[in-house]
Design an enzyme around this catalytic site. Structure first.
Site, PDB file in Angstrom:
ATOM      1  N   ASP A  90     -12.108 -59.098  26.353  1.00  0.00           N
ATOM      2  CA  ASP A  90     -13.065 -58.371  26.569  1.00  0.00           C
ATOM      3  C   ASP A  90     -13.349 -58.438  25.204  1.00  0.00           C
ATOM      4  OD1 ASP A  90     -13.044 -55.442  28.318  1.00  0.00           O
ATOM      5  OD2 ASP A  90     -14.501 -55.678  26.181  1.00  0.00           O
ATOM      6  N   ASN A  99     -11.134 -49.577  36.184  1.00  0.00           N
ATOM      7  CA  ASN A  99     -11.844 -48.140  36.388  1.00  0.00           C
ATOM      8  C   ASN A  99     -12.972 -48.351  37.964  1.00  0.00           C
ATOM      9  OD1 ASN A  99     -11.678 -47.283  34.185  1.00  0.00           O
ATOM     10  ND2 ASN A  99     -12.718 -48.494  32.853  1.00  0.00           N
ATOM     11  N   GLY A 153     -15.792 -44.526  35.491  1.00  0.00           N
ATOM     12  CA  GLY A 153     -16.088 -45.563  34.104  1.00  0.00           C
ATOM     13  C   GLY A 153     -16.193 -46.773  34.182  1.00  0.00           C
ATOM     14  N   GLN A 154     -16.226 -47.740  35.171  1.00  0.00           N
ATOM     15  CA  GLN A 154     -17.044 -48.755  35.874  1.00  0.00           C
ATOM     16  C   GLN A 154     -18.278 -48.975  35.517  1.00  0.00           C
ATOM     17  OE1 GLN A 154     -16.426 -49.982  39.490  1.00  0.00           O
ATOM     18  NE2 GLN A 154     -15.797 -52.269  39.229  1.00  0.00           N
ATOM     19  N   HIS A 199     -11.949 -56.017  38.380  1.00  0.00           N
ATOM     20  CA  HIS A 199     -10.795 -56.031  36.970  1.00  0.00           C
ATOM     21  C   HIS A 199     -10.264 -54.862  36.591  1.00  0.00           C
ATOM     22  CE1 HIS A 199     -14.805 -53.793  35.463  1.00  0.00           C
ATOM     23  NE2 HIS A 199     -14.014 -54.063  34.313  1.00  0.00           N
ATOM     24  N   LEU A 200      -9.372 -55.490  35.639  1.00  0.00           N
ATOM     25  CA  LEU A 200      -7.945 -54.793  35.606  1.00  0.00           C
ATOM     26  C   LEU A 200      -7.783 -55.414  34.275  1.00  0.00           C
ATOM     27  CD1 LEU A 200      -4.381 -54.841  36.724  1.00  0.00           C
ATOM     28  CD2 LEU A 200      -4.583 -55.752  34.218  1.00  0.00           C
ATOM     29  N   HIS A 201      -8.087 -54.586  33.409  1.00  0.00           N
ATOM     30  CA  HIS A 201      -8.173 -54.150  31.949  1.00  0.00           C
ATOM     31  C   HIS A 201      -5.893 -54.371  31.667  1.00  0.00           C
ATOM     32  CE1 HIS A 201     -12.198 -52.646  31.212  1.00  0.00           C
ATOM     33  NE2 HIS A 201     -11.903 -52.589  32.105  1.00  0.00           N
TER      34      HIS A 201
HETATM   35  P1  5GP Z   1     -15.282 -51.347  32.926  1.00  0.00           P
HETATM   36  O1  5GP Z   1     -16.404 -50.694  31.741  1.00  0.00           O
HETATM   37  O2  5GP Z   1     -16.986 -51.982  34.326  1.00  0.00           O
HETATM   38  O3  5GP Z   1     -14.091 -51.306  33.663  1.00  0.00           O
HETATM   39  O4  5GP Z   1     -15.168 -52.627  32.014  1.00  0.00           O
HETATM   40  C1  5GP Z   1     -16.147 -54.072  31.738  1.00  0.00           C
HETATM   41  C2  5GP Z   1     -15.413 -54.467  30.865  1.00  0.00           C
HETATM   42  O5  5GP Z   1     -16.149 -55.924  30.246  1.00  0.00           O
HETATM   43  C3  5GP Z   1     -16.277 -53.592  29.227  1.00  0.00           C
HETATM   44  O6  5GP Z   1     -14.183 -53.116  28.620  1.00  0.00           O
HETATM   45  C4  5GP Z   1     -16.541 -54.363  28.153  1.00  0.00           C
HETATM   46  O7  5GP Z   1     -17.223 -54.465  26.795  1.00  0.00           O
HETATM   47  C5  5GP Z   1     -16.409 -56.188  28.989  1.00  0.00           C
HETATM   48  N1  5GP Z   1     -17.198 -56.951  28.654  1.00  0.00           N
HETATM   49  C6  5GP Z   1     -18.805 -56.378  28.928  1.00  0.00           C
HETATM   50  N2  5GP Z   1     -20.159 -57.519  28.634  1.00  0.00           N
HETATM   51  C7  5GP Z   1     -19.009 -58.713  28.578  1.00  0.00           C
HETATM   52  C8  5GP Z   1     -19.301 -59.708  28.637  1.00  0.00           C
HETATM   53  O8  5GP Z   1     -20.222 -60.875  28.214  1.00  0.00           O
HETATM   54  N3  5GP Z   1     -17.768 -60.781  27.322  1.00  0.00           N
HETATM   55  C9  5GP Z   1     -16.819 -60.619  27.699  1.00  0.00           C
HETATM   56  N4  5GP Z   1     -15.997 -61.174  27.625  1.00  0.00           N
HETATM   57  N5  5GP Z   1     -16.304 -58.713  28.267  1.00  0.00           N
HETATM   58  C10 5GP Z   1     -17.663 -58.091  28.908  1.00  0.00           C
END
Ligand code: 5GP
Length: 114
Positions: free
Chosen positions: A30, A87, A93-94, A100-102
């Site tokens: 991330d 998310n 919070g998406q 995607h899985l964190h």
């Molecule tokens: P979400 O909030 O949708 O669950 O998670 C999206 C994640 O993608 C966030 O933790 C954010 O930091 C990450 N992210 C957003 N843009 C980029 C990018 O360009 N490259 C990488 N490696 N991560 C990203």
């Protein structure tokens, strides 16, 4: 679904620190890590959100989770533990609409999350 920046990462159109890849899953660090280890596991076959998954995607989602747990074991932090988060939509919070899985690890997590 429309293309997202994660689609561009899969196709190597934008850079990312890719740590794992197989036929169906890609994982990369991330860009804004929330823990010492923060890796996103994504299916190459894009679903926008968890709401878009159906029975037909059960195997794919299982592979996504198992890719993360296998990588955690390989990296040596599985016994200490980690957190997996998916998310979904606004209240979840998406922000990127490619499922995607964190995988978060390397520090003590707290519950409930903020
Ligand atoms: P979400 O909030 O949708 O669950 O998670 C999206 C994640 O993608 C966030 O933790 C954010 O930091 C990450 N992210 C957003 N843009 C980029 C990018 O360009 N490259 C990488 N490696 N991560 C990203």
């Amino acid at each position: 679904m429309g293309d997202t920046l994660f689609g561009k990462i899969i196709r190597r159109e934008i850079p990312a620190d890719i740590v794992y890849e197989d036929d169906e899953v890609v994982a990369f660090r991330d860009v804004n890590p929330q823990a010492p280890v923060h890796v996103l596991f994504i299916p190459k076959q894009a679903l926008a959100t968890l709401n878009d998954a159906s029975d037909a995607d059960a195997t794919l989602i299982g592979k996504l989770v198992l890719a993360a747990t296998r990588w955690a074991r390989q990296q040596g932090f599985a016994d200490n533990g980690y957190r997996c988060v998916i998310n979904c939509n606004r209240d979840g919070g998406q922000t990127v609409f490619h499922l995607h899985l964190h995988l978060l690890a390397g520090r003590q997590m707290h519950w409930p999350p903020g």
